[in-house]
Design a protein around this motif. Sequence first.
Motif, PDB file in Angstrom:
ATOM      1  N   LEU A 129       0.839  -1.210   0.000  1.00 55.89           N
ATOM      2  CA  LEU A 129       0.000   0.000   0.000  1.00 55.89           C
ATOM      3  C   LEU A 129       0.865   1.248   0.000  1.00 55.89           C
ATOM      4  O   LEU A 129       0.571   2.224  -0.701  1.00 55.89           O
ATOM      5  CB  LEU A 129      -0.907   0.006   1.235  1.00 55.89           C
ATOM      6  CG  LEU A 129      -2.032  -1.028   1.244  1.00 55.89           C
ATOM      7  CD1 LEU A 129      -2.609  -1.165   2.652  1.00 55.89           C
ATOM      8  CD2 LEU A 129      -3.126  -0.625   0.268  1.00 55.89           C
ATOM      9  N   ASP A 174       0.260   7.453   5.887  1.00 53.24           N
ATOM     10  CA  ASP A 174      -1.151   7.823   5.819  1.00 53.24           C
ATOM     11  C   ASP A 174      -1.444   8.737   7.012  1.00 53.24           C
ATOM     12  O   ASP A 174      -1.280   8.321   8.154  1.00 53.24           O
ATOM     13  CB  ASP A 174      -2.002   6.543   5.896  1.00 53.24           C
ATOM     14  CG  ASP A 174      -3.496   6.833   5.865  1.00 53.24           C
ATOM     15  OD1 ASP A 174      -3.885   8.026   5.909  1.00 53.24           O
ATOM     16  OD2 ASP A 174      -4.278   5.871   5.806  1.00 53.24           O
ATOM     17  N   LEU A 200      -4.015   9.520   8.428  1.00 57.50           N
ATOM     18  CA  LEU A 200      -5.057   9.019   9.313  1.00 57.50           C
ATOM     19  C   LEU A 200      -4.521   7.997  10.320  1.00 57.50           C
ATOM     20  O   LEU A 200      -5.039   7.855  11.415  1.00 57.50           O
ATOM     21  CB  LEU A 200      -6.155   8.373   8.457  1.00 57.50           C
ATOM     22  CG  LEU A 200      -7.578   8.396   9.008  1.00 57.50           C
ATOM     23  CD1 LEU A 200      -7.957   9.741   9.573  1.00 57.50           C
ATOM     24  CD2 LEU A 200      -8.548   7.947   7.938  1.00 57.50           C
ATOM     25  N   THR A 201      -3.483   7.264   9.962  1.00 57.41           N
ATOM     26  CA  THR A 201      -3.001   6.215  10.853  1.00 57.41           C
ATOM     27  C   THR A 201      -1.675   6.581  11.523  1.00 57.41           C
ATOM     28  O   THR A 201      -1.080   5.747  12.205  1.00 57.41           O
ATOM     29  CB  THR A 201      -2.817   4.880  10.097  1.00 57.41           C
ATOM     30  OG1 THR A 201      -1.943   5.088   8.991  1.00 57.41           O
ATOM     31  CG2 THR A 201      -4.128   4.353   9.579  1.00 57.41           C
ATOM     32  N   GLY A 202      -1.205   7.787  11.351  1.00 53.77           N
ATOM     33  CA  GLY A 202       0.032   8.194  12.014  1.00 53.77           C
ATOM     34  C   GLY A 202       0.690   9.305  11.228  1.00 53.77           C
ATOM     35  O   GLY A 202       0.015  10.131  10.625  1.00 53.77           O
ATOM     36  N   ARG A 243      -4.591  -0.363   9.411  1.00 54.25           N
ATOM     37  CA  ARG A 243      -5.985   0.056   9.577  1.00 54.25           C
ATOM     38  C   ARG A 243      -6.185   0.893  10.833  1.00 54.25           C
ATOM     39  O   ARG A 243      -7.247   1.459  11.041  1.00 54.25           O
ATOM     40  CB  ARG A 243      -6.885  -1.183   9.698  1.00 54.25           C
ATOM     41  CG  ARG A 243      -6.896  -2.055   8.477  1.00 54.25           C
ATOM     42  CD  ARG A 243      -7.791  -3.270   8.728  1.00 54.25           C
ATOM     43  NE  ARG A 243      -7.727  -4.202   7.620  1.00 54.25           N
ATOM     44  CZ  ARG A 243      -8.467  -4.115   6.529  1.00 54.25           C
ATOM     45  NH1 ARG A 243      -9.336  -3.137   6.399  1.00 54.25           N
ATOM     46  NH2 ARG A 243      -8.353  -4.997   5.568  1.00 54.25           N
ATOM     47  N   THR A 244      -5.156   0.956  11.689  1.00 53.21           N
ATOM     48  CA  THR A 244      -5.352   1.487  13.031  1.00 53.21           C
ATOM     49  C   THR A 244      -5.335   3.012  13.040  1.00 53.21           C
ATOM     50  O   THR A 244      -4.282   3.638  12.995  1.00 53.21           O
ATOM     51  CB  THR A 244      -4.253   0.946  13.980  1.00 53.21           C
ATOM     52  OG1 THR A 244      -4.101  -0.455  13.738  1.00 53.21           O
ATOM     53  CG2 THR A 244      -4.632   1.173  15.423  1.00 53.21           C
ATOM     54  N   VAL A 245      -6.526   3.610  13.114  1.00 47.77           N
ATOM     55  CA  VAL A 245      -6.662   5.067  13.140  1.00 47.77           C
ATOM     56  C   VAL A 245      -6.457   5.593  14.557  1.00 47.77           C
ATOM     57  O   VAL A 245      -5.907   6.667  14.759  1.00 47.77           O
ATOM     58  CB  VAL A 245      -8.056   5.473  12.620  1.00 47.77           C
ATOM     59  CG1 VAL A 245      -8.248   6.985  12.693  1.00 47.77           C
ATOM     60  CG2 VAL A 245      -8.252   4.989  11.181  1.00 47.77           C
ATOM     61  N   ARG A 253      -4.839   4.237  18.197  1.00 48.51           N
ATOM     62  CA  ARG A 253      -4.104   3.175  18.862  1.00 48.51           C
ATOM     63  C   ARG A 253      -4.476   3.099  20.339  1.00 48.51           C
ATOM     64  O   ARG A 253      -5.092   4.015  20.876  1.00 48.51           O
ATOM     65  CB  ARG A 253      -2.597   3.446  18.755  1.00 48.51           C
ATOM     66  CG  ARG A 253      -2.128   3.682  17.359  1.00 48.51           C
ATOM     67  CD  ARG A 253      -0.649   4.080  17.342  1.00 48.51           C
ATOM     68  NE  ARG A 253      -0.271   4.480  15.979  1.00 48.51           N
ATOM     69  CZ  ARG A 253       0.944   4.856  15.637  1.00 48.51           C
ATOM     70  NH1 ARG A 253       1.901   4.900  16.539  1.00 48.51           N
ATOM     71  NH2 ARG A 253       1.203   5.206  14.390  1.00 48.51           N
ATOM     72  N   HIS A 300      -9.805   1.375   9.991  1.00 48.25           N
ATOM     73  CA  HIS A 300     -10.296   1.515   8.621  1.00 48.25           C
ATOM     74  C   HIS A 300     -10.950   0.232   8.148  1.00 48.25           C
ATOM     75  O   HIS A 300     -10.428  -0.845   8.387  1.00 48.25           O
ATOM     76  CB  HIS A 300      -9.104   1.609   7.652  1.00 48.25           C
ATOM     77  CG  HIS A 300      -8.563   2.946   7.420  1.00 48.25           C
ATOM     78  ND1 HIS A 300      -9.303   3.956   6.923  1.00 48.25           N
ATOM     79  CD2 HIS A 300      -7.314   3.413   7.563  1.00 48.25           C
ATOM     80  CE1 HIS A 300      -8.517   5.008   6.783  1.00 48.25           C
ATOM     81  NE2 HIS A 300      -7.308   4.705   7.185  1.00 48.25           N
ATOM     82  N   HIS A 359      -8.729   0.256   2.661  1.00 43.04           N
ATOM     83  CA  HIS A 359      -7.549   1.109   2.686  1.00 43.04           C
ATOM     84  C   HIS A 359      -7.677   2.356   1.817  1.00 43.04           C
ATOM     85  O   HIS A 359      -6.928   3.298   1.991  1.00 43.04           O
ATOM     86  CB  HIS A 359      -6.313   0.300   2.293  1.00 43.04           C
ATOM     87  CG  HIS A 359      -5.912  -0.679   3.348  1.00 43.04           C
ATOM     88  ND1 HIS A 359      -6.086  -2.030   3.210  1.00 43.04           N
ATOM     89  CD2 HIS A 359      -5.388  -0.499   4.575  1.00 43.04           C
ATOM     90  CE1 HIS A 359      -5.666  -2.637   4.305  1.00 43.04           C
ATOM     91  NE2 HIS A 359      -5.230  -1.741   5.147  1.00 43.04           N
ATOM     92  N   PRO A 405     -13.894   8.540   9.986  1.00 46.49           N
ATOM     93  CA  PRO A 405     -12.744   8.379  10.873  1.00 46.49           C
ATOM     94  C   PRO A 405     -11.832   9.608  10.926  1.00 46.49           C
ATOM     95  O   PRO A 405     -10.985   9.700  11.814  1.00 46.49           O
ATOM     96  CB  PRO A 405     -11.995   7.177  10.274  1.00 46.49           C
ATOM     97  CG  PRO A 405     -12.465   7.060   8.867  1.00 46.49           C
ATOM     98  CD  PRO A 405     -13.854   7.630   8.835  1.00 46.49           C
ATOM     99  N   THR A 406     -12.018  10.569  10.024  1.00 44.97           N
ATOM    100  CA  THR A 406     -11.115  11.726  10.027  1.00 44.97           C
ATOM    101  C   THR A 406     -11.420  12.702  11.160  1.00 44.97           C
ATOM    102  O   THR A 406     -10.592  13.536  11.490  1.00 44.97           O
ATOM    103  CB  THR A 406     -11.177  12.503   8.690  1.00 44.97           C
ATOM    104  OG1 THR A 406     -12.519  12.941   8.493  1.00 44.97           O
ATOM    105  CG2 THR A 406     -10.753  11.628   7.523  1.00 44.97           C
TER     106      THR A 406
END
Lengths: 227, 750
Positions: free
Chosen positions: A19, A200, A202-204, B433-435, B437, B447, B450, B564-565
């Motif tokens: 990805l 990304d 959104l994830t970090g 996927r982890t928005v 933690r 998510h 993706h 999720p944003t």
Amino acid sequence: MRFGVVRFPGSCDETDALLACRRFGEAEIVWHRERDLHGLDAVVLPGGFSYGDYLRVGAIARFSPIMRAIVEFARVGGPVLGICNGFQVLCEARLLPGALLPNTGLRFLCRQVDVRVANADTSFTRACGRGERLSLPVKHGAGRFYAPDEVLDAMEANGQIALRYADGHNPNGSARDAAGVTNEAGNVLGLMPHPEHATDPLTGSTDGGRLFASAVEQIAEGTAVAA
Amino acid sequence: MSGASTVEHSTLRHRELGLTDPEYERIVDRLGREPNDVELAVFSLMWSEHCGYKHSRRLLGRLPTEGEHVVMGPGENAGAVDVGDGLAVAFKVESHNHPSAVEPFQGAATGVGGILRDVFAIGARPIAVLDSLRFGELDSARSRYLMNGAVAGIGHYGNSIGVATVGGEILFGEPYESNCLVNAMCVGIAPSERLVRSAAAGVGNLVVLLGALTGRDGIGGASVLASAELGEESASKRPSVQIGDPFEEKKLLECCLELLDRGLLASLQDLGAAGLSSSASEMASKGGVGIDLDVACVPRREPGMEAFEVMVSESQERMLCVVEPARLDAVRAVCDEWDVGATAIGAVTDTRRLRVLEEGEPVGDMPVEALIDDCPLYDLAPQRPVSPVYAAPRARLEAGTALGETLLALLRSENIASKRWAYEQYDGLVGSRTVRRSGSADAAVLHLTHDGTSGAIAVSIDGNGRRVACDPYVGAAEAVLECARNLACVGAEPLGLTNCLNFGNPEKDHIAWQLERAVAGLADACRALGVPVVGGNVSLYNEGGGGPIYPTPIVGMVGRVPDPTSVPESAFVEEGHAVALIGPFRPALAGSELDALRGRLVNGLPEVELKAQARALDAARAAVRSGQLATAHDVSDGGLACALGECCVAGGIGARVDLAGLVRRLAEGGAPRTAETALFGEGPGGVVIAGPGEAIARLAADDDGSDRRVILGETGGDTLVIETGSTARLDIEVAAAREAFERGVADHFS
């Protein structure tokens, strides 16, 4: 620009790497039983526990059929990125100096750390500024980089410790705060932090994208030798 | 054949296997003869509490199981809900308590391995694991040993197989000292059309065993370990604990998902407790068919295994599937590519019997109905205990301690302090996927796709055994509410619930009463929130030398997050944000963490108004979904002061708040010690929010006049200052709060 991400049995982060690569170019999975890289421009060895990491981390994967093609690809200057378990495999395959030992705390650790770019003139750091700080996650149990002092001295003199943990951020006791090291030519980079998990917002963080962008830049300039 | 003579004739072997004399007679009656060794071994496991739910099945019927989003309900390997866009989310929680109490590393590791198999058995790719753990207090060396081993075991399995461990909870209490709890929940995702059921179908189809070799490990685990109290001799049962191999399971997982993607399997079932016996009979029962198995075909890890050992082995990393004969070669080809064993060991028949063969010779022959449906079910004899079941916890904090010191003591207490020491040992990121933690929000946010086009889900797992011990009905209902509140804090509405009921010996009247009241509380709370129960697990006989564990129903939920944003964090993120409380929040010290620190355990908790709680959840969710909030954190253990302290610590920002209004209302309601109650009292309903002043003011203005939305103060500075309207004032430095919160657990392991 085509990245290939190798999948060994027991690889875990290959989809994540795929990805991440696809944010910067085309990318495909390369099954470990393949013997040919079919004209790929760059290769990523992903994180995970290849072959269960039995015997010793990365020790079995280096004998996978695809590794012979990767060693040759690296020898002629092709960009090869080893992340976490991929780094361990590259050390076992002798594409990189040194070895990765269990963390000094003897526990698996997953946390966000800062690393500094110590050499911005490698295939995977050329899009970064020297001294730039990147926020990347680590997650490993055996990430303590070790090499004899004379090897470390030579590596430092040659700019092969391309990424260092920022002060207070060394999570595993790595010698000289080495987070990522290259071969002499600078086209093979192994690192314990996970740039693919930092692409990304959104994830970090998105700092990890700089490594993939570096490879794209290099290929675009045609400075790497294609396999 | 008369019952009395039967027992006389037998060698009483059935008692060693955990069957009562009447149960043995029932087996003789159903078979029309005495069972042989193979049959007795199979029956003893299928009729164990662990497999047969004989003391809980009737109670579980009270839980609501229907809902518009339910795709698979209880009875399958895992439940599943529809999350839209053609996707389903599968999830289930399961216990591995007794194996973990005997051998924590392998016990916890194989607990994770088992729940992962349940999820990919229905065709879903596991994307997250959450764990709910209970240990004795950490000043006990044994508790530290168990926690150290269980956390390492969870990490070992989850990290190695590449499934993110994204959340969970760890609580401590003396009643868990010798009987720790390890509950693992797995969440998976699948295109709805790929979900597969376990019913065997197609007479003449082959039964194929996939995965690892079969050895003697785990023999009798379900009956020997999971369906009896732990005693002095439990250490001698260590050989009954299975050994996990996550690499084997990683290959098995990828292989099974590929087999399903290619449409090569008619049905799929994991091998868990009771091994082949349970898997084969359940597949046959659901399909209304019979199954013949030849144990001689089963690939072995060791020589000389008896037929019964093969049938009941709990060797890990194995799956059973039904394959049309014409597809066997294609199945084998996929398995070869993944280096996964695949052996045809039997066939589907029309006999409705489970027949066990050895090189073609029958060595066991049982009606499937007798194994599954004829398992005896017992009514409980609940009796409210007349004297306290549990000793009060040891007092650790003197009454009269200053408010600031009290808050620091709470933040440092092992139940409230940060569990970073544990969750940093888990890979929470793999899968990308982890928005949100662990430690950054009240629920984990993941998510769905993706490319970000399908939104996200939120998952949480909750329970508080001590409060359930105070009041089983209210405590269990609160577990549902807290889980839903954690979801609300990230804007998610629950779609389904899974639970694990961890209790003591149900044959004792007072334990039966706890169980009965707790299930009633769960059922009522689920109905009030409109959340269906899609699956779960029961773990009884959790009693060590010191008596029963606290009754511990654990609740896991999955909810949908549309955007999720805009998910807030559980930290204060900026100076100058307005801080408010969404209620109705009616705190009480009874059953609180502060009560426990002072060595008190009350009998009875304040009633919960479920309808008002459902409305409060709607309000909190709407506020989060407005996209205006920077912070949302639920008020739970340690009350409002701890919730505010945690927000300060997580963000490194102080706050100045005024609780005079809350104190006044408590006084009007006749509550004693109002300042303390406002600060440290607990009860469901409260959510702390923060954000830009105008946005919070707008939200507060929507208040309909009740106490549902109250502005408390503002973030900023290096201290947390809480006014209570009188001379009592709490004032601590954020740095001191952080030190207490971060070191409370970690220091026990340094």
